[in-house]
Design an enzyme around this catalytic site. Structure first.
Site, PDB file in Angstrom:
ATOM      1  N   ASP A   1     -13.650  -7.290  12.650  1.00  0.00           N
ATOM      2  CA  ASP A   1     -13.925  -6.922  11.031  1.00  0.00           C
ATOM      3  C   ASP A   1     -15.049  -7.681  10.931  1.00  0.00           C
ATOM      4  O   ASP A   1     -16.138  -7.290  10.220  1.00  0.00           O
ATOM      5  CB  ASP A   1     -12.945  -7.515  10.090  1.00  0.00           C
ATOM      6  CG  ASP A   1     -11.590  -6.559  10.105  1.00  0.00           C
ATOM      7  OD1 ASP A   1     -11.811  -5.503  10.699  1.00  0.00           O
ATOM      8  OD2 ASP A   1     -10.622  -6.920   9.636  1.00  0.00           O
TER       9      ASP A   1
ATOM     10  N   TYR B   1       0.848  -1.290  -0.124  1.00  0.00           N
ATOM     11  CA  TYR B   1      -0.023  -0.185  -0.176  1.00  0.00           C
ATOM     12  C   TYR B   1       0.819   1.243  -0.115  1.00  0.00           C
ATOM     13  O   TYR B   1       1.657   1.487   0.816  1.00  0.00           O
ATOM     14  CB  TYR B   1      -0.770   0.247   1.236  1.00  0.00           C
ATOM     15  CG  TYR B   1      -1.674  -1.044   1.545  1.00  0.00           C
ATOM     16  CD1 TYR B   1      -3.253  -0.644   1.687  1.00  0.00           C
ATOM     17  CD2 TYR B   1      -1.158  -2.214   2.136  1.00  0.00           C
ATOM     18  CE1 TYR B   1      -4.077  -1.676   1.955  1.00  0.00           C
ATOM     19  CE2 TYR B   1      -2.143  -3.092   2.543  1.00  0.00           C
ATOM     20  CZ  TYR B   1      -3.624  -2.876   2.521  1.00  0.00           C
ATOM     21  OH  TYR B   1      -4.252  -3.806   2.807  1.00  0.00           O
TER      22      TYR B   1
END
Length: 192
Positions: free
Chosen positions: A184, A148
């Site tokens: 999550d 990223y």
């Protein structure tokens, strides 16, 4: 899908980045233009001027690596809220991933819509994710790695997420029993 935005080649010495518009406003598939010969290829994967020319945030303040041991690992759907919202440029540097983004900008014409794209180490494609989008991925094999480039420093107080299987988004994941964090799995239903 969108259309590639290409410029004429610069004489074989300086490759360009290819920007492919996708159906979510402001998001792009990015492909490097490969200059190939008997040795292999050379390509540019990022250029501040080219990103700025496409009105994309060219700022990179942090780079992260996510290594995932097992097939079916799901990370997401994460974003960073204002005032520390972040743009991301994501690519798969080992293996393959099913990469998903959701437009969470309430005033956007593509609000609550999502796009999924398979990114692999072999295709060299990247996904540009603008500020205001949630991002997540699922690994399609063991030992997948994701790289990223991020436009904003990590700010835990602004970290947010939406649930991977929230019916508000109806994402169809390739592996139905993912390996993931409890956090999550347990984000509440999305409320606009």
């Amino acid at each position: 899908m969108g259309r590639p935005v290409r410029r004429p080649h610069s004489g074989g010495k300086d490759p360009f980045v290819i920007f492919i518009e996708i159906q979510l406003q402001g998001a792009y598939i990015i492909e490097p233009e490969k200059l190939e010969d008997e040795r292999g290829f050379f390509a540019r994967s990022w250029c501040e001027r080219e990103f700025a020319a496409h009105n994309l945030n060219p700022r990179t303040v942090q780079c992260n690596i996510s290594f995932n041991r097992k097939k079916g690992t799901l990370r997401g759907m994460h974003y960073q809220a204002a005032p520390r919202a972040e743009a991301k440029l994501v690519r798969c540097t080992r293996g393959a991933i099913y990469d998903v983004i959701i437009d969470l900008r309430p005033k956007s014409p593509t609000f609550k819509q999502h796009v999924a794209e398979v990114l692999t180490v072999d295709d060299h494609k990247m996904l540009y994710i603008p500020e205001g989008f949630a991002h997540g991925f699922q690994t399609l094999g063991d030992n997948a790695e994701v790289f990223y480039q991020i436009s904003e420093f990590h700010a835990p107080e602004c970290a947010r997420g939406v649930r991977w299987n929230d019916p508000a988004f109806a994402i169809e994941w390739p592996i139905s029993a993912p390996i993931m964090l409890k956090r999550d799995r347990n984000y509440p239903d999305f409320v606009a």
